[in-house]
Design a protein around this motif. Sequence first.
Motif, PDB file in Angstrom:
ATOM      1  N   LEU A   1     -26.858  10.494  13.897  1.00 59.94           N
ATOM      2  CA  LEU A   1     -26.918  11.010  14.940  1.00 59.94           C
ATOM      3  C   LEU A   1     -28.311  10.644  15.699  1.00 59.94           C
ATOM      4  O   LEU A   1     -29.266  10.867  14.948  1.00 59.94           O
ATOM      5  CB  LEU A   1     -26.608  12.398  15.234  1.00 59.94           C
ATOM      6  CG  LEU A   1     -25.201  12.776  15.003  1.00 59.94           C
ATOM      7  CD1 LEU A   1     -25.043  14.532  15.249  1.00 59.94           C
ATOM      8  CD2 LEU A   1     -24.276  11.989  15.962  1.00 59.94           C
TER       9      LEU A   1
ATOM     10  N   ASP B   1     -23.307  13.728  21.041  1.00 58.17           N
ATOM     11  CA  ASP B   1     -23.743  12.643  20.193  1.00 58.17           C
ATOM     12  C   ASP B   1     -25.333  12.598  19.720  1.00 58.17           C
ATOM     13  O   ASP B   1     -25.719  11.695  19.185  1.00 58.17           O
ATOM     14  CB  ASP B   1     -23.226  11.233  20.296  1.00 58.17           C
ATOM     15  CG  ASP B   1     -21.654  11.324  20.206  1.00 58.17           C
ATOM     16  OD1 ASP B   1     -21.248  12.167  19.891  1.00 58.17           O
ATOM     17  OD2 ASP B   1     -21.057  10.543  20.827  1.00 58.17           O
ATOM     18  N   ASN B   2     -26.060  13.664  20.114  1.00 63.49           N
ATOM     19  CA  ASN B   2     -27.383  13.520  19.988  1.00 63.49           C
ATOM     20  C   ASN B   2     -27.790  14.772  19.320  1.00 63.49           C
ATOM     21  O   ASN B   2     -27.102  15.821  19.457  1.00 63.49           O
ATOM     22  CB  ASN B   2     -28.154  13.622  21.239  1.00 63.49           C
ATOM     23  CG  ASN B   2     -28.169  11.950  21.808  1.00 63.49           C
ATOM     24  OD1 ASN B   2     -28.085  11.298  21.401  1.00 63.49           O
ATOM     25  ND2 ASN B   2     -27.949  12.112  23.151  1.00 63.49           N
TER      26      ASN B   2
ATOM     27  N   ARG C   1     -27.533  20.702  18.284  1.00 61.55           N
ATOM     28  CA  ARG C   1     -26.666  19.428  18.573  1.00 61.55           C
ATOM     29  C   ARG C   1     -26.170  19.578  20.026  1.00 61.55           C
ATOM     30  O   ARG C   1     -25.702  20.513  20.497  1.00 61.55           O
ATOM     31  CB  ARG C   1     -25.432  19.513  17.890  1.00 61.55           C
ATOM     32  CG  ARG C   1     -24.504  18.118  17.674  1.00 61.55           C
ATOM     33  CD  ARG C   1     -23.519  18.205  16.711  1.00 61.55           C
ATOM     34  NE  ARG C   1     -22.764  16.977  16.912  1.00 61.55           N
ATOM     35  CZ  ARG C   1     -21.867  16.494  16.452  1.00 61.55           C
ATOM     36  NH1 ARG C   1     -21.770  17.014  15.022  1.00 61.55           N
ATOM     37  NH2 ARG C   1     -21.253  15.344  16.436  1.00 61.55           N
TER      38      ARG C   1
END
Length: 79
Positions: free
Chosen positions: A4, A58-59, A55
């Motif tokens: 990620l 998606d990062n 989180r």
Amino acid sequence: LVGLAVVSSDGSKIGTVQSVKAGPDGSVKAIHIKTGSILGLGGKLVAVPEGKFTRSGDNIRLGMTADEVSKLPEVKEQS
């Protein structure tokens, strides 16, 4: 989490998650990210402790600036 993208609190893309350090109970204790590399060359591997990242889709968003991350001590990759 591995792979990620990692973004600092000031919005800079730091790198990607290289590995995750888990505690005996399976909880995430730290993430290892490679920072300061150019096209994947060079740079150093640093550990960001739990509580300093979250989180976000998606990062991974850090609670640290890019400058603070650059001052973290280098860790050796464990095999």
